[in-house]
Design a protein around this motif. Structure first.
Motif, PDB file in Angstrom:
ATOM      1  N   THR A 234      57.862  43.967  17.545  1.00  0.00           N
ATOM      2  CA  THR A 234      58.276  45.334  17.229  1.00  0.00           C
ATOM      3  C   THR A 234      59.518  45.345  16.359  1.00  0.00           C
ATOM      4  OG1 THR A 234      57.324  46.144  19.305  1.00  0.00           O
ATOM      5  CG2 THR A 234      58.963  47.544  18.232  1.00  0.00           C
ATOM      6  N   ARG A 235      60.464  44.460  16.642  1.00  0.00           N
ATOM      7  CA  ARG A 235      61.686  44.397  15.830  1.00  0.00           C
ATOM      8  C   ARG A 235      61.385  44.005  14.380  1.00  0.00           C
ATOM      9  NH1 ARG A 235      63.814  41.940  20.581  1.00  0.00           N
ATOM     10  NH2 ARG A 235      63.707  39.856  19.655  1.00  0.00           N
ATOM     11  N   GLN A 236      60.292  43.269  14.177  1.00  0.00           N
ATOM     12  CA  GLN A 236      59.998  42.778  12.825  1.00  0.00           C
ATOM     13  C   GLN A 236      59.131  43.724  12.008  1.00  0.00           C
ATOM     14  OE1 GLN A 236      59.592  38.519  12.131  1.00  0.00           O
ATOM     15  NE2 GLN A 236      59.516  38.196  14.332  1.00  0.00           N
ATOM     16  N   VAL A 237      58.286  44.525  12.657  1.00  0.00           N
ATOM     17  CA  VAL A 237      57.412  45.416  11.881  1.00  0.00           C
ATOM     18  C   VAL A 237      57.747  46.892  12.057  1.00  0.00           C
ATOM     19  CG1 VAL A 237      55.507  43.785  11.775  1.00  0.00           C
ATOM     20  CG2 VAL A 237      55.623  45.406  13.687  1.00  0.00           C
ATOM     21  N   GLY A 238      58.359  47.266  13.166  1.00  0.00           N
ATOM     22  CA  GLY A 238      58.942  48.594  13.301  1.00  0.00           C
ATOM     23  C   GLY A 238      58.012  49.780  13.395  1.00  0.00           C
ATOM     24  N   SER A 239      56.715  49.575  13.586  1.00  0.00           N
ATOM     25  CA  SER A 239      55.818  50.718  13.688  1.00  0.00           C
ATOM     26  C   SER A 239      54.674  50.410  14.640  1.00  0.00           C
ATOM     27  CB  SER A 239      55.258  51.101  12.315  1.00  0.00           C
ATOM     28  OG  SER A 239      54.322  50.146  11.860  1.00  0.00           O
ATOM     29  N   ALA A 240      54.181  51.463  15.297  1.00  0.00           N
ATOM     30  CA  ALA A 240      53.066  51.283  16.233  1.00  0.00           C
ATOM     31  C   ALA A 240      51.812  50.829  15.498  1.00  0.00           C
ATOM     32  CB  ALA A 240      52.804  52.591  16.979  1.00  0.00           C
ATOM     33  N   GLY A 241      51.598  51.372  14.310  1.00  0.00           N
ATOM     34  CA  GLY A 241      50.413  51.013  13.548  1.00  0.00           C
ATOM     35  C   GLY A 241      50.354  49.540  13.238  1.00  0.00           C
ATOM     36  N   TRP A 242      51.455  48.992  12.749  1.00  0.00           N
ATOM     37  CA  TRP A 242      51.479  47.571  12.414  1.00  0.00           C
ATOM     38  C   TRP A 242      51.452  46.694  13.668  1.00  0.00           C
ATOM     39  CZ3 TRP A 242      49.987  45.024   8.495  1.00  0.00           C
ATOM     40  CH2 TRP A 242      50.040  45.581   7.209  1.00  0.00           C
ATOM     41  N   LEU A 243      52.113  47.131  14.733  1.00  0.00           N
ATOM     42  CA  LEU A 243      52.098  46.347  15.964  1.00  0.00           C
ATOM     43  C   LEU A 243      50.668  46.168  16.470  1.00  0.00           C
ATOM     44  CD1 LEU A 243      53.576  44.972  18.345  1.00  0.00           C
ATOM     45  CD2 LEU A 243      53.663  47.231  19.437  1.00  0.00           C
ATOM     46  N   VAL A 244      49.938  47.267  16.563  1.00  0.00           N
ATOM     47  CA  VAL A 244      48.556  47.197  17.034  1.00  0.00           C
ATOM     48  C   VAL A 244      47.689  46.449  16.029  1.00  0.00           C
ATOM     49  CG1 VAL A 244      46.510  48.553  17.614  1.00  0.00           C
ATOM     50  CG2 VAL A 244      48.755  49.262  18.445  1.00  0.00           C
ATOM     51  N   ALA A 245      47.920  46.683  14.744  1.00  0.00           N
ATOM     52  CA  ALA A 245      47.126  46.011  13.715  1.00  0.00           C
ATOM     53  C   ALA A 245      47.265  44.498  13.810  1.00  0.00           C
ATOM     54  CB  ALA A 245      47.548  46.492  12.327  1.00  0.00           C
ATOM     55  N   LEU A 246      48.471  44.017  14.082  1.00  0.00           N
ATOM     56  CA  LEU A 246      48.681  42.564  14.160  1.00  0.00           C
ATOM     57  C   LEU A 246      47.953  41.964  15.360  1.00  0.00           C
ATOM     58  CD1 LEU A 246      52.400  42.073  13.076  1.00  0.00           C
ATOM     59  CD2 LEU A 246      50.314  42.066  11.713  1.00  0.00           C
ATOM     60  N   TRP A 247      47.915  42.691  16.465  1.00  0.00           N
ATOM     61  CA  TRP A 247      47.161  42.193  17.619  1.00  0.00           C
ATOM     62  C   TRP A 247      45.661  42.223  17.342  1.00  0.00           C
ATOM     63  CZ3 TRP A 247      48.878  39.440  21.564  1.00  0.00           C
ATOM     64  CH2 TRP A 247      50.239  39.485  21.879  1.00  0.00           C
ATOM     65  N   VAL A 248      45.199  43.240  16.600  1.00  0.00           N
ATOM     66  CA  VAL A 248      43.779  43.297  16.229  1.00  0.00           C
ATOM     67  C   VAL A 248      43.436  42.149  15.288  1.00  0.00           C
ATOM     68  CG1 VAL A 248      42.027  44.624  14.971  1.00  0.00           C
ATOM     69  CG2 VAL A 248      43.549  45.784  16.579  1.00  0.00           C
ATOM     70  N   ILE A 249      44.293  41.916  14.288  1.00  0.00           N
ATOM     71  CA  ILE A 249      44.054  40.822  13.348  1.00  0.00           C
ATOM     72  C   ILE A 249      44.042  39.486  14.079  1.00  0.00           C
ATOM     73  CG2 ILE A 249      45.051  39.553  11.401  1.00  0.00           C
ATOM     74  CD1 ILE A 249      46.138  42.276  10.399  1.00  0.00           C
ATOM     75  N   THR A 250      45.011  39.287  14.963  1.00  0.00           N
ATOM     76  CA  THR A 250      45.058  38.040  15.730  1.00  0.00           C
ATOM     77  C   THR A 250      43.805  37.868  16.570  1.00  0.00           C
ATOM     78  OG1 THR A 250      47.475  38.137  15.841  1.00  0.00           O
ATOM     79  CG2 THR A 250      46.366  36.713  17.430  1.00  0.00           C
ATOM     80  N   GLY A 251      43.364  38.962  17.209  1.00  0.00           N
ATOM     81  CA  GLY A 251      42.152  38.894  18.020  1.00  0.00           C
ATOM     82  C   GLY A 251      40.932  38.556  17.195  1.00  0.00           C
ATOM     83  N   LEU A 252      40.803  39.176  16.025  1.00  0.00           N
ATOM     84  CA  LEU A 252      39.668  38.881  15.153  1.00  0.00           C
ATOM     85  C   LEU A 252      39.704  37.434  14.684  1.00  0.00           C
ATOM     86  CD1 LEU A 252      39.483  42.121  12.966  1.00  0.00           C
ATOM     87  CD2 LEU A 252      37.862  41.385  14.730  1.00  0.00           C
ATOM     88  N   MET A 253      40.880  36.959  14.303  1.00  0.00           N
ATOM     89  CA  MET A 253      41.006  35.566  13.887  1.00  0.00           C
ATOM     90  C   MET A 253      40.573  34.628  15.005  1.00  0.00           C
ATOM     91  SD  MET A 253      44.618  35.457  11.782  1.00  0.00           S
ATOM     92  CE  MET A 253      44.600  33.660  11.763  1.00  0.00           C
ATOM     93  N   THR A 254      41.008  34.934  16.218  1.00  0.00           N
ATOM     94  CA  THR A 254      40.701  34.076  17.361  1.00  0.00           C
ATOM     95  C   THR A 254      39.205  34.052  17.644  1.00  0.00           C
ATOM     96  OG1 THR A 254      42.871  34.585  18.322  1.00  0.00           O
ATOM     97  CG2 THR A 254      41.212  33.641  19.785  1.00  0.00           C
ATOM     98  N   VAL A 255      38.580  35.229  17.697  1.00  0.00           N
ATOM     99  CA  VAL A 255      37.145  35.290  17.977  1.00  0.00           C
ATOM    100  C   VAL A 255      36.340  34.681  16.836  1.00  0.00           C
ATOM    101  CG1 VAL A 255      35.188  36.825  18.404  1.00  0.00           C
ATOM    102  CG2 VAL A 255      37.395  37.296  19.493  1.00  0.00           C
ATOM    103  N   PHE A 256      36.735  34.943  15.585  1.00  0.00           N
ATOM    104  CA  PHE A 256      36.032  34.373  14.440  1.00  0.00           C
ATOM    105  C   PHE A 256      36.097  32.847  14.462  1.00  0.00           C
ATOM    106  CE2 PHE A 256      36.416  38.237  11.344  1.00  0.00           C
ATOM    107  CZ  PHE A 256      35.583  38.952  12.183  1.00  0.00           C
ATOM    108  N   ALA A 257      37.284  32.316  14.761  1.00  0.00           N
ATOM    109  CA  ALA A 257      37.412  30.864  14.842  1.00  0.00           C
ATOM    110  C   ALA A 257      36.581  30.303  15.988  1.00  0.00           C
ATOM    111  CB  ALA A 257      38.884  30.474  15.020  1.00  0.00           C
ATOM    112  N   ALA A 258      36.601  30.998  17.125  1.00  0.00           N
ATOM    113  CA  ALA A 258      35.872  30.513  18.305  1.00  0.00           C
ATOM    114  C   ALA A 258      34.369  30.440  18.047  1.00  0.00           C
ATOM    115  CB  ALA A 258      36.169  31.412  19.502  1.00  0.00           C
ATOM    116  N   VAL A 259      33.788  31.489  17.424  1.00  0.00           N
ATOM    117  CA  VAL A 259      32.345  31.478  17.199  1.00  0.00           C
ATOM    118  C   VAL A 259      31.969  30.441  16.138  1.00  0.00           C
ATOM    119  CG1 VAL A 259      32.020  33.851  17.945  1.00  0.00           C
ATOM    120  CG2 VAL A 259      32.437  33.387  15.518  1.00  0.00           C
ATOM    121  N   THR A 260      32.906  30.114  15.247  1.00  0.00           N
ATOM    122  CA  THR A 260      32.644  29.072  14.251  1.00  0.00           C
ATOM    123  C   THR A 260      32.741  27.692  14.887  1.00  0.00           C
ATOM    124  OG1 THR A 260      33.556  30.516  12.527  1.00  0.00           O
ATOM    125  CG2 THR A 260      33.288  28.195  11.982  1.00  0.00           C
ATOM    126  N   TYR A 261      33.719  27.496  15.773  1.00  0.00           N
ATOM    127  CA  TYR A 261      33.833  26.229  16.502  1.00  0.00           C
ATOM    128  C   TYR A 261      32.576  25.967  17.325  1.00  0.00           C
ATOM    129  CZ  TYR A 261      38.772  24.936  15.763  1.00  0.00           C
ATOM    130  OH  TYR A 261      39.961  24.512  15.238  1.00  0.00           O
TER     131      TYR A 261
END
Length: 504
Positions: free
Chosen positions: A37-64
């Motif tokens: 939160t200190r680095q991005v300062g907005s609710a939109g970006w905070l949630v977006a980063l968790w969504v991006i991280t989640g997508l990256m994780t699931v995408f990598a997992a299904v490829t593995y």
């Protein structure tokens, strides 16, 4: 004489899923949102980063999953890199894995367990008054000794056979998942406040960041109000720096691939457990952050554009939660005076189960490396319970040393960048193997290939560039740790060549 003891396929799909979820959920979800939160300062970006991280994780997992179906044996990512590229790259991953990635994480999670146990046992808090002794630059606190005791205990349990480790993993993962869901449900249904939610989301995607306020001597006094990033590269650096928290709250899902030799029907169940486990954790993490936004203001009230905040006196909020314990601040709003105790218990349960999963799976990598003559040969043996006991204790000794050094946190920072690089190399390995071994059996093929793997590579590559920009020194030092493994690999290669005759 040939080894008579072999791995036993004792784990089913549910067990594998519990290992994925349990290894991922440690203490991060309870803490990292404050710094993000200190680095991005907005609710939109905070949630977006968790969504991006989640997508990256699931995408990598299904490829593995494709790699796990091709190579359904112990060793996981080490084996994938060795088969897709060459033995040296596999070794460099294994070397980094033993020297810092797995053992450093075990140490850090163990210390987190002890720190939160300090809520009930004050002697375990990392205060100067609890310092036991100093030996040069090494400073020993009771919390470190408790962490070592925890690592030794879990290592011993796992030397008794995979079933004992599986039982602990399943019980503690179920408990912490139910606990997290309980915290989320209570927060969203009981403690959520419409005015707080609306005020947080009024920040939209207006990215801003905070800067520390220091006195003339350079001592931090608090934090200044948000400053606009100013350029695209600075914004990318802020996003990447913030994602360090979410990414490292989401790693270790690949641990289940290390124990593929002990999973029933591994060609199918390893890939499925990767998908199910990462999906469950991604949903939990996203809901937890939505709960934080519904219960706590992102920042304390401010009337000016350049107000300085001291975290010690600020009202409960996400960005400046005391010691970044945002979950404790949220639980206090939900459960009142009992909130801190609730979170302390939850984190102790979470870290206990997380460390069990890390200890259980990590030793299988060293075992496989030893069977390839690329690690100490004793690590390539199984005890009467069909587990790599020597490798487990070697891992225990080094993780305990990192606990004592107090440097585990620094070491983990060094490998943030290189861990992302190894993920990228492994995903690229899927493309390489499709081309070099088109005839190989693939019981499961990467979902959405080639689109999903390419999307992952683009996201992870962007994150890597951002980390190089934002954390240049630690990223490059991570590369140094890997490079140190090169002469060690050639030592083992020459040793094998002398023993066997043929070229390695």
């Amino acid at each position: 004489m040939a080894e008579k003891v072999t791995f036993k396929q004792s784990l089913n799909l549910f067990d594998g899923t519990m290992i994925v979820a349990g290894s991922m959920i440690g203490s991060g979800i309870f803490i990292v949102t404050s710094d993000m939160t200190r680095q991005v300062g907005s609710a939109g970006w905070l949630v977006a980063l968790w969504v991006i991280t989640g997508l990256m994780t699931v995408f990598a997992a299904v490829t593995y999953g494709e790699l796990s179906s091709m190579f359904p044996k112990a060793g996981g990512q080490y084996v994938y890199l060795k088969e897709a590229y060459n033995p040296m790259l596999g070794f460099l991953y294994g070397w980094s894995f033993f020297s810092v990635i797995q053992t450093g994480t075990i140490a850090a999670v163990g210390v987190a367990f002890s720190k939160f146990a300090g809520y009930f046992i004050p002697a375990l808090t990392m205060d100067e008054k609890n310092l036991l002794f100093e030996l040069g630059w090494i400073r020993i606190f009771p919390a470190q000794l408790v962490s070592i005791a925890l690592i030794i205990f879990l290592t011993y349990i796992n030397t008794r056979g995979v079933k004992d480790g599986k039982t602990i993993q399943t019980i503690f993962t179920i408990v912490k998942l139910f606990s997290l869901f309980g915290l989320i449900i209570f927060g969203l249904l009981i403690a959520a406040k419409a005015d707080i939610w609306n005020a947080n989301w009024a920040t939209g995607f207006d990215m801003k960041f905070t800067a520390p306020v220091t006195d003339a001597a350079g001592v931090k006094q608090g934090w200044s109000v948000f400053q606009s990033p100013g350029s695209m590269m600075i914004a990318l650096g802020l996003i990447s720096g913030a994602m360090v928290g979410s990414v490292f709250s989401s790693v270790a899902w690949e641990n289940v691939t290390f124990i593929a030799g002990e999973i029933k029907n591994p060609k199918k169940n390893v890939g499925l457990s990767l998908f199910l486990g990462t999906l469950v954790v991604t949903v939990v993490y996203l809901l937890a952050n939505l709960m934080y936004l519904a219960v706590l203001p992102m920042f304390p009230p401010a009337s000016g554009a350049e107000v300085a905040y001291a975290s010690e006196v600020a009202a409960p909020n996400i960005a400046f939660a005391v010691q970044d314990r945002v979950a404790t601040a949220a639980a206090s709003s939900i459960f009142g005076n009992y909130g801190a105790a609730v979170i302390a218990i939850m984190i102790m349960i979470s870290t206990f189960g997380c460390n069990n999963g890390l200890i259980l799976s990590g030793a299988r990598v060293y075992y496989t490396m030893a069977k390839d003559n690329l690690f100490l040969l004793q690590a390539g043996t199984l005890n009467k319970n069909a587990v790599p006991q020597w490798a487990l204790w070697a891992q225990c000794v080094w993780a305990s040393a990192l606990c004592l050094s107090g440097q585990y946190g620094v070491l983990l920072d060094y490998v943030v960048f290189i861990t992302v690089v190894f993920y990228i190399l492994t995903i690229v390995g899927v493309f390489r193997l499709r081309r070099s071994r088109p005839e190989a059996e693939r019981p499961y093929k990467a979902f959405g290939y080639p689109v999903i793997p390419v999307i992952y590579l683009l996201m992870a590559g962007t994150l890597g560039i951002g980390l190089l920009y934002a954390k240049t020194s630690t990223s490059l030092l991570g590369l140094v740790i890997v490079i140190i493994g090169v002469p060690i690999y050639y030592y083992y290669a020459r040793k094998t060549k002398r023993a066997s005759g043929p070229a390695v």
